[in-house]
Design an enzyme around this catalytic site. Structure first.
Site, PDB file in Angstrom:
ATOM      1  N   LYS A  47      -2.971 -30.308 101.164  1.00 17.63           N
ATOM      2  CA  LYS A  47      -2.383 -31.451 100.447  1.00 17.63           C
ATOM      3  C   LYS A  47      -3.347 -32.626 100.300  1.00 17.63           C
ATOM      4  CE  LYS A  47       1.368 -31.109  99.280  1.00 17.63           C
ATOM      5  NZ  LYS A  47       1.932 -30.537  98.037  1.00 17.63           N
TER       6      LYS A  47
HETATM    7  C1  LIG Z   1       5.071 -30.808 100.238  1.00 16.94           C
HETATM    8  C2  LIG Z   1       4.267 -31.003 101.284  1.00 16.94           C
HETATM    9  N1  LIG Z   1       3.543 -30.000 101.852  1.00 16.94           N
HETATM   10  C3  LIG Z   1       3.386 -28.748 101.251  1.00 16.94           C
HETATM   11  C4  LIG Z   1       2.940 -27.644 102.161  1.00 16.94           C
HETATM   12  C5  LIG Z   1       2.893 -26.340 101.660  1.00 16.94           C
HETATM   13  C6  LIG Z   1       3.229 -26.021 100.203  1.00 16.94           C
HETATM   14  O1  LIG Z   1       2.331 -26.633  99.311  1.00 16.94           O
HETATM   15  P1  LIG Z   1       2.884 -27.024  97.842  1.00 16.94           P
HETATM   16  O2  LIG Z   1       1.633 -27.188  97.015  1.00 16.94           O
HETATM   17  O3  LIG Z   1       3.622 -28.284  97.997  1.00 16.94           O
HETATM   18  O4  LIG Z   1       3.739 -25.875  97.370  1.00 16.94           O
HETATM   19  C7  LIG Z   1       2.550 -25.287 102.501  1.00 16.94           C
HETATM   20  N2  LIG Z   1       2.281 -25.499 103.810  1.00 16.94           N
HETATM   21  C8  LIG Z   1       2.303 -26.756 104.320  1.00 16.94           C
HETATM   22  C9  LIG Z   1       1.986 -26.927 105.778  1.00 16.94           C
HETATM   23  C10 LIG Z   1       2.617 -27.867 103.507  1.00 16.94           C
HETATM   24  O5  LIG Z   1       2.598 -29.109 104.044  1.00 16.94           O
HETATM   25  C11 LIG Z   1       4.085 -32.322 101.908  1.00 16.94           C
HETATM   26  O6  LIG Z   1       3.207 -32.401 102.827  1.00 16.94           O
HETATM   27  O7  LIG Z   1       4.801 -33.264 101.530  1.00 16.94           O
END
Ligand SMILES: C=C(NCc1c(COP(=O)(O)O)cnc(C)c1O)C(=O)O
Length: 358
Positions: A47
């Site tokens: 992220k």
């Molecule tokens: C949406 C958020 N995180 C996505 C996330 C994801 C998924 O990523 P996305 O690109 O949001 O689908 C997978 N694993 C972890 C540990 C994550 O923190 C956030 O940190 O607000």
């Protein structure tokens, strides 16, 4: 070539794509399993990339003014950490709204980076005033200079992955030639990613299918209890059930997630137990200290490779490249029961008995 960087934002992304050969053997796979290790990014997760992209786009558009703007974001934590890192470097105040379920470790990192953290009820529906999204919107209305960059709707979320994560993966695969010892199609044949906002899986899919291999099979991974998987029939059995894994799954479909089968060809549902067991497999076989959603991605990959016709065909071909996104690291969960159960109280090595006798 190594060079002096101006700040930590220049160390966001450019993460390694690492062979998971022992994990592949553990699951009796002949194909190549390759992990995109995102905890090696400056802020510790995948992220970081969207946080940097959203802040820099907002600056270009004149939406963020140093000394005036207050960045406010609803997040499960990692986007918040990326934003707090960027705001510490660039001089913006930041308020993070995060559900109670998320780890104390993430809250501590946020506060250490100078963010204010507001916790919200995990069970609050996404569109209720009490949710992390509702509270962020209330704060934006009431705090002068408040700006929500909004990872759930901001096009710079998937675009960051289309412009960075995807091309890095393609470059690594294309520039590593096949050899008799390590056969490779020299293409990304399968991409597997867990989904929260869905920006990662959507953006990387677009990069690969537009510029590299339109035949690439893209598999989304969604936890039981969440409704992101498509078709919706996949979600009904456990809809609304709570789950422990953090960062993935939602009770709404974020705008940035493409459920168009052109972008995401298939979805796999996973549960906490199998995800956390898979984390231990990655740690003990590959020495990679990954977080819970990396286990979700791995077990989602194994289910697709073993339980679908297309997957079984891929699993048996030694030249096929299956790329997994490993989103963050154990730093965020080091005190969580699911990790301590496995690490401290799990299966010990044969040496434990020998040590006890010394
Ligand atoms: C949406 C958020 N995180 C996505 C996330 C994801 C998924 O990523 P996305 O690109 O949001 O689908 C997978 N694993 C972890 C540990 C994550 O923190 C956030 O940190 O607000």
């Amino acid at each position: 070539m190594p060079r002096i960087l101006n700040n930590a934002l220049e160390a966001v992304g450019n993460t390694p794509l690492i062979r998971l050969d022992k994990v592949a053997k553990h699951y009796d796979l002949r194909c190549n399993l390759l992990g995109k290790v995102e905890y090696m990014s400056a802020g510790g997760s995948v992220k970081d990339r969207i946080a940097k992209a959203m802040v820099e786009a907002a600056e270009r558009e004149g939406k963020l003014i140093p000394g005036k703007s207050v960045v406010i974001e609803p997040t499960s934590g990692n986007t918040g950490i990326g934003l707090a890192m960027a705001c510490a470097i660039k001089g913006y105040s930041v308020i993070i709204c995060m559900p109670e379920k998320m780890s104390l470790e993430k809250e501590a990192a946020l506060r250490a980076l100078g963010a204010e953290v507001v916790r919200t009820p995990t069970e609050a529906p996404w569109d209720s005033p009490e949710s992390h999204i509702g509270v962020a919107q209330k704060l934006q209305r009431e705090i002068p200079g408040g700006v929500i960059l909004d990872q759930y709707r901001n096009a710079n979320n998937p675009l960051a992955h289309e412009l960075t994560t995807g091309p890095e993966i393609i470059e690594a695969v294309v520039s590593t030639p096949t050899t008799p010892e390590q056969p490779s199609s020299e293409k990304v044949d399968v991409l597997i990613a867990s989904a929260g906002t869905g920006g990662t899986v959507t953006g990387i899919s677009r990069a690969i299918k537009k510029k590299h291999n339109k035949e690439c099979i893209v598999v989304g991974v969604d936890p039981e209890g969440s409704i992101l998987a498509y078709p919706d029939t996949l979600n009904s059995k456990h809809q609304g059930e709570s789950y422990v894994v953090e960062g993935i799954g939602y009770d709404f479909i974020p705008d940035v997630l493409s459920r168009d089968p052109v972008d995401v060809d298939a979805w796999i549902k996973t549960n906490d137990d199998e995800a956390f067991a898979a984390v231990q497999v990655i740690m003990k076989n590959e020495g990679l200290l990954v977080g819970g959603s990396s286990g979700s991605a791995l077990i989602g990959a194994i289910k697709w490779l073993k339980e679908t016709k297309e997957g079984r065909e891929v699993a048996e071909k030694e030249e096929k490249n299956v790329v997994l996104i490993l989103p963050d690291g154990i730093r965020n969960y080091i005190g969580k029961e699911w990790f301590l159960n496995g690490a401290m109280r799990g299966e010990r090595s044969p040496l434990a008995d020998t040590i006890a006798k010394v």
